[in-house]
Motif scaffolding. Sequence first.
Motif, short mmCIF file in Angstrom:
data_model
loop_
_atom_site.label_atom_id
_atom_site.label_comp_id
_atom_site.label_asym_id
_atom_site.label_seq_id
_atom_site.Cartn_x
_atom_site.Cartn_y
_atom_site.Cartn_z
N THR A 1 1.46 -25.84 -1.41
CA THR A 1 2.53 -24.98 -1.93
C THR A 1 2.01 -23.62 -2.40
OG1 THR A 1 2.28 -26.06 -4.09
CG2 THR A 1 4.00 -26.91 -2.62
N SER A 2 0.75 -23.29 -2.09
CA SER A 2 0.18 -22.00 -2.49
C SER A 2 -0.68 -21.44 -1.36
CB SER A 2 -0.67 -22.17 -3.76
OG SER A 2 -1.38 -20.98 -4.06
N LYS A 3 -0.36 -20.23 -0.89
CA LYS A 3 -1.16 -19.61 0.17
C LYS A 3 -2.58 -19.35 -0.29
CE LYS A 3 2.40 -17.28 2.93
NZ LYS A 3 2.87 -15.96 3.43
N ALA A 4 -2.75 -19.10 -1.59
CA ALA A 4 -4.08 -18.78 -2.12
C ALA A 4 -5.05 -19.94 -1.96
CB ALA A 4 -3.98 -18.38 -3.59
N LEU A 5 -4.53 -21.16 -1.85
CA LEU A 5 -5.39 -22.33 -1.71
C LEU A 5 -5.84 -22.55 -0.27
CD1 LEU A 5 -3.55 -24.90 -4.02
CD2 LEU A 5 -5.69 -23.71 -4.50
N LEU A 6 -5.23 -21.84 0.67
CA LEU A 6 -5.55 -22.06 2.08
C LEU A 6 -6.68 -21.14 2.52
CD1 LEU A 6 -1.97 -22.31 3.63
CD2 LEU A 6 -3.54 -24.18 3.09
N PRO A 7 -7.76 -21.70 3.05
CA PRO A 7 -8.83 -20.86 3.58
C PRO A 7 -8.45 -20.34 4.96
CG PRO A 7 -9.39 -23.17 3.87
CD PRO A 7 -8.08 -23.14 3.14
#
Length: 577
Positions: free
Chosen positions: A549-555
Amino acid sequence: MATDVPTAHYPDWARELGEKYLTKTISTFLLHGDVRDVIRTTNPDTGAPTYVPLSRFLTDDLFAARDLIVQYDRSSGLHFPDKDSQRDFNRAVSGYDSIFGTDYQRKLPKEPTRVFALLENYFRLRLSKGKRMACIIDYAETIVPMAEAAMYSAEDRQALVYLQKWARDPLLLDHDFTLCLVTENLTDLNQQLVQSPHTAEIQVPIPDDTARADYARWYIGDRTNAYAEHAEMPPDTLADSTSGLNLTQLRTILADVLENKNALTFERLSDLRKDFIEAEAYGMLEFVDTDFSLDDVAGHREAKTHLRQAARALRANRPDVMPMGYLICGPVGCGKTFLIRCFAGEIGIPMVKLKNFRSQWQGVTEGNLEKILNLLEAMTPVAVMIDEADAALGNRNAQGDSGVSQRVFSQIVSFMSNPKHRGRVLFFLMTARPDLMPVDLKRQGRAEEHLALFYPHTREDREELLQIMMQRTGVSLSIDDVPDLLLTGDRTFSGADMEAIMTRASFRGAAEGTEVTPEILETTVQDFIPPTYPQEIELQTLAAVLECTSKALLPEPYRSMERAEVVQRVEALKHQI
């Protein structure tokens, strides 16, 4: 219930019972919860507070104005709190024997159907003469247990019919009559009786901090100096530190101090509390003890940042800003369980792990879960870790287990979505296959925040993870002595893989009588084959990408991938596997 009896000193649940009774629409009450504990009441002679078992509270206080009180359970049979009730019942039995040809005056029956036939006759005789009556049936789950209709014996069916009939009988409703069925777990009772509009469920809660503090001061009494001599904490602090315990368990702790003169330190109190709660939960809850913090987690920077913010909110007593729960997903070996164990070391509240609560016996699974949820509610604030959540929590659409999974699922989602649990009971659902979990568990209002974890994607992350694994396994090498294969990313190694490699290298070194050398590590890395399946790992990784649910967590490259592309690949992998 006589309206002239003062109720100010009654616990909330007793006042609730009285209010519902006075509507004259309900006379049958199902008492459940902490029913084996002591209840605070007032000594009628001195007006001072005192504590008595539930049965005595019902007979001597709540129903003290009744003319006749009858008690029954399978073990003791029929018994009475006073001689007047006993004598009156004996007279009624004598008449019953002469009419029906029985010999109950010599030996009263214990079987529910015979007892209920006798009681029905007694109720009607005495109520028609204006007598005020109460009947208390303890261990009710042994009389009308939870079971499928096909599994009921003839005796069970007859007992159920009696209780259902009494719950709606106009004679009993119109007169001063109360029937109380006492059980620890409501789910252990026949659900037709529980769900009937003619019965009312009354929960006896596990005592809160105030109730425990009152009891501690009452029990200590004039022995304050003796208590202070052996205990590190005052009674109020003791009460604050024993959430989840009932008064009987608290008495055990206090008696050990005052009677046995044993020292009570904060460390010992913590151990005692854990032992009591784990025993009360039949071993289905396990406290998560850890010496680690999020500083010990390699990589996962964005997830650690979020969890540190959550930890600060909890320490600042801001449960209102917390999500109802977390879904932690990612491929096997990425560190999901370790991350949450490390978080437990930072939050300043207890964390427990929910173990297998399922049973092969009918109705036991639901009863186990009810007890666990009641304990969690009493332990707040508390964090709950559920590993392999896709398999542990069931599914609303599950078939083939007589509806057990559906009922378990309903209990879980109802508890998770209760607004009063926000920031007080914090769930961490961990799974490598979030796509297999029902949407009802993952939606907003339940497991709201979805944190996705992945294998290290940069050289910096791999170096950080490798250094931690070398420290954990006792391998003393510099990062320059590590084979490039572990750091370049040409082959993907999870944290679990790296730990396994270091352990194998230590094994080789021990076999050769030396420490781990760069040559030994190189040989071990070349020999190592991860015990995984690439397609399943890819499926688990992409499922975590879709769930996050967070783009920041996706590498990268997952952050820039089109969602439709990910969905298409996931479906293709499912067909291949």
